[in-house]
Design a protein around this motif. Structure first.
Motif, PDB file in Angstrom:
ATOM      1  N   GLU A  38       0.844  -1.187   0.000  1.00  0.00           N
ATOM      2  CA  GLU A  38       0.000   0.000   0.000  1.00  0.00           C
ATOM      3  C   GLU A  38       0.884   1.244   0.000  1.00  0.00           C
ATOM      4  O   GLU A  38       1.974   1.244   0.582  1.00  0.00           O
ATOM      5  N   ASP A  39       0.411   2.294  -0.633  1.00  0.00           N
ATOM      6  CA  ASP A  39       1.153   3.554  -0.641  1.00  0.00           C
ATOM      7  C   ASP A  39       0.973   4.260   0.696  1.00  0.00           C
ATOM      8  O   ASP A  39      -0.097   4.207   1.302  1.00  0.00           O
ATOM      9  N   ASP A  40       2.025   4.911   1.140  1.00  0.00           N
ATOM     10  CA  ASP A  40       2.009   5.704   2.369  1.00  0.00           C
ATOM     11  C   ASP A  40       2.418   7.123   2.037  1.00  0.00           C
ATOM     12  O   ASP A  40       3.029   7.385   0.995  1.00  0.00           O
ATOM     13  N   LYS A  53      -2.082   6.805   5.314  1.00  0.00           N
ATOM     14  CA  LYS A  53      -2.257   5.948   4.146  1.00  0.00           C
ATOM     15  C   LYS A  53      -2.570   6.825   2.932  1.00  0.00           C
ATOM     16  O   LYS A  53      -3.426   7.709   2.998  1.00  0.00           O
ATOM     17  N   TRP A  54      -1.880   6.580   1.830  1.00  0.00           N
ATOM     18  CA  TRP A  54      -2.125   7.322   0.599  1.00  0.00           C
ATOM     19  C   TRP A  54      -3.078   6.493  -0.256  1.00  0.00           C
ATOM     20  O   TRP A  54      -2.694   5.610  -1.005  1.00  0.00           O
ATOM     21  N   ASP A  55      -4.366   6.771  -0.123  1.00  0.00           N
ATOM     22  CA  ASP A  55      -5.388   6.027  -0.856  1.00  0.00           C
ATOM     23  C   ASP A  55      -6.117   6.981  -1.804  1.00  0.00           C
ATOM     24  O   ASP A  55      -5.728   8.146  -1.952  1.00  0.00           O
ATOM     25  N   GLN A  79      -6.507   9.347  10.176  1.00  0.00           N
ATOM     26  CA  GLN A  79      -6.120   7.941  10.055  1.00  0.00           C
ATOM     27  C   GLN A  79      -4.635   7.733  10.366  1.00  0.00           C
ATOM     28  O   GLN A  79      -4.170   6.605  10.391  1.00  0.00           O
TER      29      GLN A  79
END
Length: 85
Positions: A38-40, A53-55, A79
Motif C-alpha cells: 500500500e502507498d504511504d 495511508k495514501w489512498d 487515520q
C-alpha cells in the motif's frame, strides 16, 4: 506547487518511488510507492511529521487542496497512526 520524483534502490530488486511536493513554505508532502505494498505518505508541517495511508480519498483531497474543505483534510489525517515531532 513543486513536485520531484526519486527512485530509491535499497538493494537489488528492492526499491521504491518517493514523490515530494512542496505545498507551502514549511509544508511538504512525500508519497512512498512500492509495488506490492500500500502507498504511504508523510505530511511535514514545520518539524512535525504526520504519517498516513495514501489512498484514493487522500489523493483526491490533495489534488484539490486549494478548494478542499478543512474538515476533509482533517479526516484524512485522522487515520495517521501517530504524529512524530
Amino acid at each position: 506547487m513543486f513536485t520531484q520524483m526519486q527512485i530509491l534502490e535499497i538493494e537489488p530488486d528492492y526499491s521504491y518511488v518517493v514523490e515530494r511536493t512542496q505545498l507551502l513554505d514549511g509544508v511538504r508532502l512525500e508519497v512512498f510507492r512500492q509495488p506490492g505494498y500500500e502507498d504511504d505518505a508523510i505530511l511535514y508541517i514545520g518539524d512535525n511529521e504526520i504519517l498516513f495511508k495514501w489512498d484514493d480519498e487522500a489523493r483526491s483531497i490533495f489534488s484539490e487542496l486549494d478548494t478542499a474543505e478543512p474538515i476533509e483534510l482533517l479526516a484524512i489525517l485522522a487515520q495517521a497512526p501517530k504524529v512524530l515531532a
